[in-house]
Design a protein around this motif. Structure first.
Motif, PDB file in Angstrom:
ATOM      1  N   VAL A   1       0.818  -1.225   0.000  1.00 36.64           N
ATOM      2  CA  VAL A   1       0.000   0.000   0.000  1.00 36.64           C
ATOM      3  C   VAL A   1       0.843   1.262   0.000  1.00 36.64           C
ATOM      4  O   VAL A   1       0.300   2.369  -0.055  1.00 36.64           O
ATOM      5  CB  VAL A   1      -0.991   0.027   1.187  1.00 36.64           C
ATOM      6  CG1 VAL A   1      -1.983  -1.122   1.088  1.00 36.64           C
ATOM      7  CG2 VAL A   1      -0.264   0.032   2.528  1.00 36.64           C
ATOM      8  N   GLY A   2       2.188   1.119   0.073  1.00 39.60           N
ATOM      9  CA  GLY A   2       3.039   2.289  -0.110  1.00 39.60           C
ATOM     10  C   GLY A   2       3.895   2.712   1.055  1.00 39.60           C
ATOM     11  O   GLY A   2       4.568   3.755   0.979  1.00 39.60           O
ATOM     12  N   ALA A   3       3.912   1.953   2.156  1.00 36.51           N
ATOM     13  CA  ALA A   3       4.762   2.336   3.290  1.00 36.51           C
ATOM     14  C   ALA A   3       6.237   2.171   2.924  1.00 36.51           C
ATOM     15  O   ALA A   3       6.590   1.346   2.078  1.00 36.51           O
ATOM     16  CB  ALA A   3       4.435   1.477   4.504  1.00 36.51           C
ATOM     17  N   VAL A   4       7.094   2.952   3.598  1.00 36.59           N
ATOM     18  CA  VAL A   4       8.526   2.856   3.339  1.00 36.59           C
ATOM     19  C   VAL A   4       9.249   2.061   4.416  1.00 36.59           C
ATOM     20  O   VAL A   4      10.385   1.631   4.206  1.00 36.59           O
ATOM     21  CB  VAL A   4       9.172   4.257   3.224  1.00 36.59           C
ATOM     22  CG1 VAL A   4       8.618   4.994   2.023  1.00 36.59           C
ATOM     23  CG2 VAL A   4       8.989   5.075   4.498  1.00 36.59           C
ATOM     24  N   ASP A   5       8.578   1.855   5.571  1.00 39.72           N
ATOM     25  CA  ASP A   5       9.273   1.170   6.672  1.00 39.72           C
ATOM     26  C   ASP A   5       8.274   0.795   7.756  1.00 39.72           C
ATOM     27  O   ASP A   5       7.105   1.229   7.740  1.00 39.72           O
ATOM     28  CB  ASP A   5      10.351   2.086   7.261  1.00 39.72           C
ATOM     29  CG  ASP A   5      11.500   1.307   7.892  1.00 39.72           C
ATOM     30  OD1 ASP A   5      11.345   0.088   8.112  1.00 39.72           O
ATOM     31  OD2 ASP A   5      12.544   1.927   8.152  1.00 39.72           O
ATOM     32  N   PHE A   6       8.733  -0.041   8.709  1.00 35.15           N
ATOM     33  CA  PHE A   6       7.964  -0.415   9.885  1.00 35.15           C
ATOM     34  C   PHE A   6       8.798  -0.142  11.136  1.00 35.15           C
ATOM     35  O   PHE A   6      10.006  -0.361  11.138  1.00 35.15           O
ATOM     36  CB  PHE A   6       7.632  -1.915   9.869  1.00 35.15           C
ATOM     37  CG  PHE A   6       6.486  -2.286   8.984  1.00 35.15           C
ATOM     38  CD1 PHE A   6       5.226  -2.540   9.514  1.00 35.15           C
ATOM     39  CD2 PHE A   6       6.653  -2.405   7.608  1.00 35.15           C
ATOM     40  CE1 PHE A   6       4.167  -2.891   8.708  1.00 35.15           C
ATOM     41  CE2 PHE A   6       5.612  -2.761   6.792  1.00 35.15           C
ATOM     42  CZ  PHE A   6       4.359  -3.000   7.344  1.00 35.15           C
ATOM     43  N   ILE A   7       8.140   0.355  12.175  1.00 35.69           N
ATOM     44  CA  ILE A   7       8.740   0.416  13.508  1.00 35.69           C
ATOM     45  C   ILE A   7       7.843  -0.421  14.404  1.00 35.69           C
ATOM     46  O   ILE A   7       6.650  -0.164  14.519  1.00 35.69           O
ATOM     47  CB  ILE A   7       8.821   1.861  14.042  1.00 35.69           C
ATOM     48  CG1 ILE A   7       9.741   2.706  13.149  1.00 35.69           C
ATOM     49  CG2 ILE A   7       9.325   1.865  15.487  1.00 35.69           C
ATOM     50  CD1 ILE A   7       9.801   4.174  13.554  1.00 35.69           C
ATOM     51  N   THR A   8       8.425  -1.440  15.005  1.00 35.04           N
ATOM     52  CA  THR A   8       7.610  -2.363  15.799  1.00 35.04           C
ATOM     53  C   THR A   8       7.537  -1.915  17.253  1.00 35.04           C
ATOM     54  O   THR A   8       8.471  -1.325  17.800  1.00 35.04           O
ATOM     55  CB  THR A   8       8.184  -3.787  15.734  1.00 35.04           C
ATOM     56  OG1 THR A   8       9.546  -3.778  16.176  1.00 35.04           O
ATOM     57  CG2 THR A   8       8.124  -4.325  14.318  1.00 35.04           C
ATOM     58  N   LYS A   9       6.382  -2.175  17.847  1.00 34.39           N
ATOM     59  CA  LYS A   9       6.180  -1.888  19.260  1.00 34.39           C
ATOM     60  C   LYS A   9       6.771  -3.035  20.077  1.00 34.39           C
ATOM     61  O   LYS A   9       6.744  -4.189  19.635  1.00 34.39           O
ATOM     62  CB  LYS A   9       4.694  -1.735  19.562  1.00 34.39           C
ATOM     63  CG  LYS A   9       4.041  -0.553  18.827  1.00 34.39           C
ATOM     64  CD  LYS A   9       2.534  -0.515  19.087  1.00 34.39           C
ATOM     65  CE  LYS A   9       1.871   0.639  18.339  1.00 34.39           C
ATOM     66  NZ  LYS A   9       0.410   0.675  18.536  1.00 34.39           N
ATOM     67  N   PRO A  10       7.291  -2.783  21.276  1.00 36.57           N
ATOM     68  CA  PRO A  10       7.345  -1.488  21.967  1.00 36.57           C
ATOM     69  C   PRO A  10       8.354  -0.537  21.314  1.00 36.57           C
ATOM     70  O   PRO A  10       9.406  -0.953  20.853  1.00 36.57           O
ATOM     71  CB  PRO A  10       7.764  -1.851  23.381  1.00 36.57           C
ATOM     72  CG  PRO A  10       8.522  -3.132  23.223  1.00 36.57           C
ATOM     73  CD  PRO A  10       7.856  -3.872  22.117  1.00 36.57           C
ATOM     74  N   ILE A  11       7.990   0.733  21.288  1.00 37.59           N
ATOM     75  CA  ILE A  11       8.775   1.759  20.618  1.00 37.59           C
ATOM     76  C   ILE A  11      10.002   2.113  21.438  1.00 37.59           C
ATOM     77  O   ILE A  11       9.928   2.285  22.652  1.00 37.59           O
ATOM     78  CB  ILE A  11       7.909   3.015  20.406  1.00 37.59           C
ATOM     79  CG1 ILE A  11       6.702   2.683  19.515  1.00 37.59           C
ATOM     80  CG2 ILE A  11       8.719   4.158  19.803  1.00 37.59           C
ATOM     81  CD1 ILE A  11       5.613   3.723  19.566  1.00 37.59           C
ATOM     82  N   THR A  12      11.157   2.240  20.748  1.00 37.16           N
ATOM     83  CA  THR A  12      12.384   2.691  21.417  1.00 37.16           C
ATOM     84  C   THR A  12      12.822   4.013  20.787  1.00 37.16           C
ATOM     85  O   THR A  12      12.754   4.188  19.559  1.00 37.16           O
ATOM     86  CB  THR A  12      13.519   1.661  21.269  1.00 37.16           C
ATOM     87  OG1 THR A  12      13.795   1.457  19.875  1.00 37.16           O
ATOM     88  CG2 THR A  12      13.119   0.339  21.901  1.00 37.16           C
ATOM     89  N   PRO A  13      13.276   4.969  21.595  1.00 40.92           N
ATOM     90  CA  PRO A  13      13.614   6.301  21.072  1.00 40.92           C
ATOM     91  C   PRO A  13      14.668   6.295  19.974  1.00 40.92           C
ATOM     92  O   PRO A  13      14.509   6.950  18.950  1.00 40.92           O
ATOM     93  CB  PRO A  13      14.101   7.045  22.310  1.00 40.92           C
ATOM     94  CG  PRO A  13      13.402   6.375  23.443  1.00 40.92           C
ATOM     95  CD  PRO A  13      13.339   4.930  23.068  1.00 40.92           C
ATOM     96  N   LEU A  14      15.791   5.574  20.178  1.00 42.17           N
ATOM     97  CA  LEU A  14      16.874   5.617  19.209  1.00 42.17           C
ATOM     98  C   LEU A  14      16.456   5.072  17.848  1.00 42.17           C
ATOM     99  O   LEU A  14      16.766   5.649  16.804  1.00 42.17           O
ATOM    100  CB  LEU A  14      18.087   4.845  19.739  1.00 42.17           C
ATOM    101  CG  LEU A  14      18.830   5.495  20.911  1.00 42.17           C
ATOM    102  CD1 LEU A  14      19.988   4.617  21.368  1.00 42.17           C
ATOM    103  CD2 LEU A  14      19.352   6.879  20.503  1.00 42.17           C
ATOM    104  N   THR A  15      15.737   3.946  17.862  1.00 38.84           N
ATOM    105  CA  THR A  15      15.266   3.358  16.593  1.00 38.84           C
ATOM    106  C   THR A  15      14.314   4.303  15.881  1.00 38.84           C
ATOM    107  O   THR A  15      14.413   4.528  14.670  1.00 38.84           O
ATOM    108  CB  THR A  15      14.565   2.017  16.853  1.00 38.84           C
ATOM    109  OG1 THR A  15      15.497   1.094  17.421  1.00 38.84           O
ATOM    110  CG2 THR A  15      14.007   1.441  15.558  1.00 38.84           C
ATOM    111  N   THR A  16      13.387   4.885  16.647  1.00 40.04           N
ATOM    112  CA  THR A  16      12.400   5.792  16.056  1.00 40.04           C
ATOM    113  C   THR A  16      13.074   7.002  15.439  1.00 40.04           C
ATOM    114  O   THR A  16      12.799   7.378  14.284  1.00 40.04           O
ATOM    115  CB  THR A  16      11.390   6.239  17.121  1.00 40.04           C
ATOM    116  OG1 THR A  16      10.734   5.085  17.667  1.00 40.04           O
ATOM    117  CG2 THR A  16      10.351   7.176  16.522  1.00 40.04           C
TER     118      THR A  16
END
Length: 356
Positions: free
Chosen positions: A114-129
């Protein structure tokens, strides 16, 4: 004419653009929004939306630089929101990163489809985000800069093409000071007729540019014939009849669709529906459609244009002439189609009159 300064200014404006970007966070849970906002707000202007409908409204009105989008939301899920973003030409360039606990291969595949460029998986971490957001903002900025450069260079090429068309058109009628505006008026009439037939905008643009080159071959006709203040002798008329062939020979040296069409128009614009035209005596639909269109527009404009030796005919008188000669000189279906565009034809005529 193309405004090249617009593209130059756009590129300069981009190079001097602000460094603080807008990031839209979309999640139906306030806690998740607060976490992301806390991570991002020091470096970015953070916009928030608690549902897909509100997110799309914010995107349309404020054009964020990047969207962090939850997948599991009521009414509109993240995939549906992303699809809507990518469908709209005004927003399709905005990078979308999904924030989700869904980590299956199928989930990721659907997200990328559908056009996303990436995924960030939960639980969210500041450095990765922060790293993912910074990376995709940088890529998006480079992509935007590349698109502006391409638009600028395309505009430069188009301006060069228009200049070449103008020079070729004027070369064929260099000794006739009255034909300059005629060429471009009749080109506008050609575009009106072609569009009414359902042609694509690219084909409409091509005939709009090809039509003014229909008399290019007159560059090869001696002045004493071209400017003769009397009726031509049979021998002189035979020479005059060569100009469609000369024009087609000149314009046919290019493989570009525009100039191939222009060569076709040059060769066929003096053919007549009943077969009495020249240079080949083609009849009916043997005459290329482009040439049949140009023949109608050319005569209509010539009739409604004032010349030293005649007054301008009214639009109604010119229509009557076309109708009287439909099936003889002109394609009768095209004559009917042309007259059916009366509002557009009169608008073109009025616009040229305003230009003087």
């Amino acid at each position: 004419m193309i405004d090249l300064d617009y593209f130059n200014e756009s590129l300069e404006s981009f190079e001097c653009s602000k460094n603080r970007f807008k990031v839209l966070v979309v999640d139906d849970l306030a806690d998740n929004i607060n976490i992301l906002k806390g991570i991002l707000q020091e470096q970015y202007d953070v916009l928030v939306a608690k549902n897909g409908k509100l997110a799309l409204s914010i995107i349309a009105n404020q054009q964020p630089d990047l969207v962090l989008l939850d997948v599991m939301m009521p009414e509109m899920n993240g995939y549906q929101v992303c699809e809507a973003i990518k469908r709209d030409p005004a927003t399709c360039h905005i990078p979308v990163i999904f924030i989700t606990a869904m980590t299956s291969i199928e989930d990721e595949q659907e997200g990328f489809e559908v056009g996303a460029v990436d995924f960030i998986t939960k639980p969210i971490t500041p450095l990765t985000t922060l790293a993912r957001v910074a990376n995709h903002l940088a890529l998006s900025q480079q992509d935007q800069r590349n698109r502006l450069i391409i638009e600028q260079r395309t505009a430069q090429l188009r301006e060069a093409l228009y200049s070449a068309v103008k020079m070729l058109s004027e070369a064929g009628t260099y000794n006739d000071e009255m034909t300059g505006s005629h060429m471009w008026r009749m080109a506008d009439y050609c575009a009106v007729l072609a569009r009414s037939l359902g042609w694509s905008e690219q084909d409409v643009e091509n005939i709009h540019l090809a039509a003014p080159m229909h008399d290019t071959g007159k560059i090869g006709i001696p002045d004493n014939i071209l400017k003769a203040p009397r009726k031509l002798t049979p021998e002189e008329w035979d020479i005059m009849k060569q100009h469609p062939l000369i024009g087609a020979d000149i314009l046919g040296n290019s493989k570009a669709p525009l100039f191939k069409m222009a060569a076709e128009v040059s060769l066929g614009h003096h053919e007549k529906w009943d077969g009495s035209g020249y240079p080949s005596g083609l009849k009916g639909e043997e005459i290329p459609l482009t040439a049949r269109i140009v023949a109608i527009a050319d005569v209509f404009d010539a009739l409604t244009m004032e010349r030293p030796y005649k007054t301008a005919w009214t639009v109604e008188e010119a229509y009557q002439y076309l109708q009287d000669n439909a099936g003889k000189q002109f394609d009768p279906k095209l004559v009917a189609a042309f007259i059916s565009q009366d509002d557009q034809i009169r608008a073109v005529k009025a616009e040229w009159q305003e230009r003087g």
